[in-house]
Design an enzyme around this catalytic site. Sequence first.
Site, mmCIF file in Angstrom:
data_model
loop_
_atom_site.group_PDB
_atom_site.id
_atom_site.type_symbol
_atom_site.label_atom_id
_atom_site.label_comp_id
_atom_site.label_asym_id
_atom_site.label_seq_id
_atom_site.Cartn_x
_atom_site.Cartn_y
_atom_site.Cartn_z
ATOM 1 N N LYS A 218 0.837 -1.206 0.000
ATOM 2 C CA LYS A 218 0.000 0.000 0.000
ATOM 3 C C LYS A 218 0.868 1.249 0.000
ATOM 4 C CE LYS A 218 -0.592 0.138 5.059
ATOM 5 N NZ LYS A 218 0.158 1.386 5.280
ATOM 6 N N LYS A 247 0.849 -0.147 10.115
ATOM 7 C CA LYS A 247 1.945 0.510 9.417
ATOM 8 C C LYS A 247 1.604 1.979 9.153
ATOM 9 C CE LYS A 247 4.390 -3.269 9.117
ATOM 10 N NZ LYS A 247 3.735 -3.958 10.216
ATOM 11 N N ASP A 248 2.646 2.777 9.017
ATOM 12 C CA ASP A 248 2.489 4.214 8.812
ATOM 13 C C ASP A 248 1.619 4.524 7.602
ATOM 14 O OD1 ASP A 248 5.215 3.537 9.976
ATOM 15 O OD2 ASP A 248 5.109 5.662 10.431
ATOM 16 N N LYS A 249 0.937 5.664 7.657
ATOM 17 C CA LYS A 249 0.189 6.130 6.495
ATOM 18 C C LYS A 249 1.130 6.756 5.471
ATOM 19 C CE LYS A 249 -3.367 9.272 4.845
ATOM 20 N NZ LYS A 249 -4.527 10.138 5.167
#
Length: 560
Positions: A218, A247-249
């Site tokens: 992503k 997980k981080d954006k």
Amino acid sequence: MADAEPMLVPAPGGEKRACPALEVQKDENNGGGHSHKPAQDEAEETEPVEEEDGEGVGLGSGEAFAEMMKHGLTELDVGILKFVSEHKGFSGILKERYSDFVVHEVNKEGKTVWLDDPLASVAEQPGSEQLQLFKNKEGNVSIEVNTLTFSKPHELKRTLVHKAVKTRTWDWETKTEEREGKKFIVAYHAAGQKALAAPRKHSWPKSRGAFCHFVLYKENKDTMEAINVLSKFLRMRPNVFSYMGTKDKRAITVQEIAVLKVTAERLSHLNKCLNNFKLGNFCYKKHPLKLGELQGNHFTVVIRNITGTDDQVQQAMTSLRETGFINYYGMQRFGTTAVPTHQVGKAILQDNWNEVIDLILKPRPGAEKGYMVKCREEWAQSQDPEAALKKLPVKRCVEGQLLRGLSMYGKKNIITAFAMIPRNNRLMYIHSYQSFMWNTMVSRRIEAFGLKAVEGDLVLRGGTAFVLSAAEAETHSIQDVVMPLPGFDVIYPTHHVGKGYREKLSADNLDIDNMRHRVRDYSLAGAYRRILIKPSDVNWSVTLTITSVSSNITISVIAN
């Protein structure tokens, strides 16, 4: 996508400036004694929602991000107060582009998770995908029979084809289909086809694991947002998904996801309609994934426009490689708006449900979509959930789910209404409060004792925490020391910092001796987390960008 404005982080004095001395954070999930356990019953479908941007706020993506960060949190707000060493360090811009931060999960077997080909769709890989579908009993074989007319002899010939397939393969069935004016006899595996055609009936082969595991690639979306998108397209609730870590954006991330009783074929079809997502590496297993069961993450980070001498850069990077970093929970754990998630978590633990609703729905400073601003204003003025909900074209956001619950169950049943928010999202709030407490107490611990093991510290032996004696402390290093996330199933350090947990929780009107909540989901068991992490495979390179006459540093590390 246009590059966004640089993310600003606080200097030790509290003012906001470009990234101070290099600090690579491990995105490890605490789980707080909880594991994400998907529903074992039938996956319930929900109505799909049209994704609309709605009215914007008049800012470009970069401007909106910078405006949001003006009203967001600083490291000081979430207990991040200490550096691992005293060297001068260097500054630079972190996450100027989301592609500057790349994360690959390291699973519990120690293998780095990769999507075989994140740039190619399933349609571009027919050989490998068809082989996988065949293994999953979801493939089929089509036999063109257009030359066989509907005369009696030819009808008999088609019947013979159907019979031949069924007699030679006990678990296959056939049917006749017409495609673009041509007729085909389609042979398919009975169990696989039934599961695909009627997923709600769960005609699921007994020999097949109930969970389809896959790799999710992503871009510029956080894990929960990605799960919401997948669940919308699959017409299922988000709680059928499980994963090992959020997980981080603002990053490119690759991680493993598991989903309950959804076929690989259904998932692979999503590659045709999703932007900034790719799914692959499908397989079936008997178990879901649990938060925190990963070994770590592999990070590749670019810091742009660095300032500092070559010696300062080398000194900082050598410190990272040889000493490591304080294992603080990173800023993504606490949200990016003026209302931090740990404040919502504290209100939940206090059983202060009116405060929970107010924190989530009240107007807040900073850039938001125009429709969200109107929704908050409507709620503040009317306290009418149905009226506020009408302002939202996208109702799968937390605010939309909460308003929907309030309109269904009323404001006198807030706990039930709040449960309309997916379980993982709800647990995120209380885990955020635990993370805030952990950061705060670790900063106190390092302030008091520095980076060495001392009497009263905790270490793990076979998963059980023990208190160090003075003699034992001499034989341990700071890398052995853990600090607890508060809960009913943990012990605390016996030195004065450990006793500060009681004082800090008491100031928040919480009882350290009673961390069980009347709603079971919100009871905190607690967990342990290492104070210091020494990453492996650390390497870096500094490049000069001629166009901007500036230097960038690219860092690759594995944080276990």
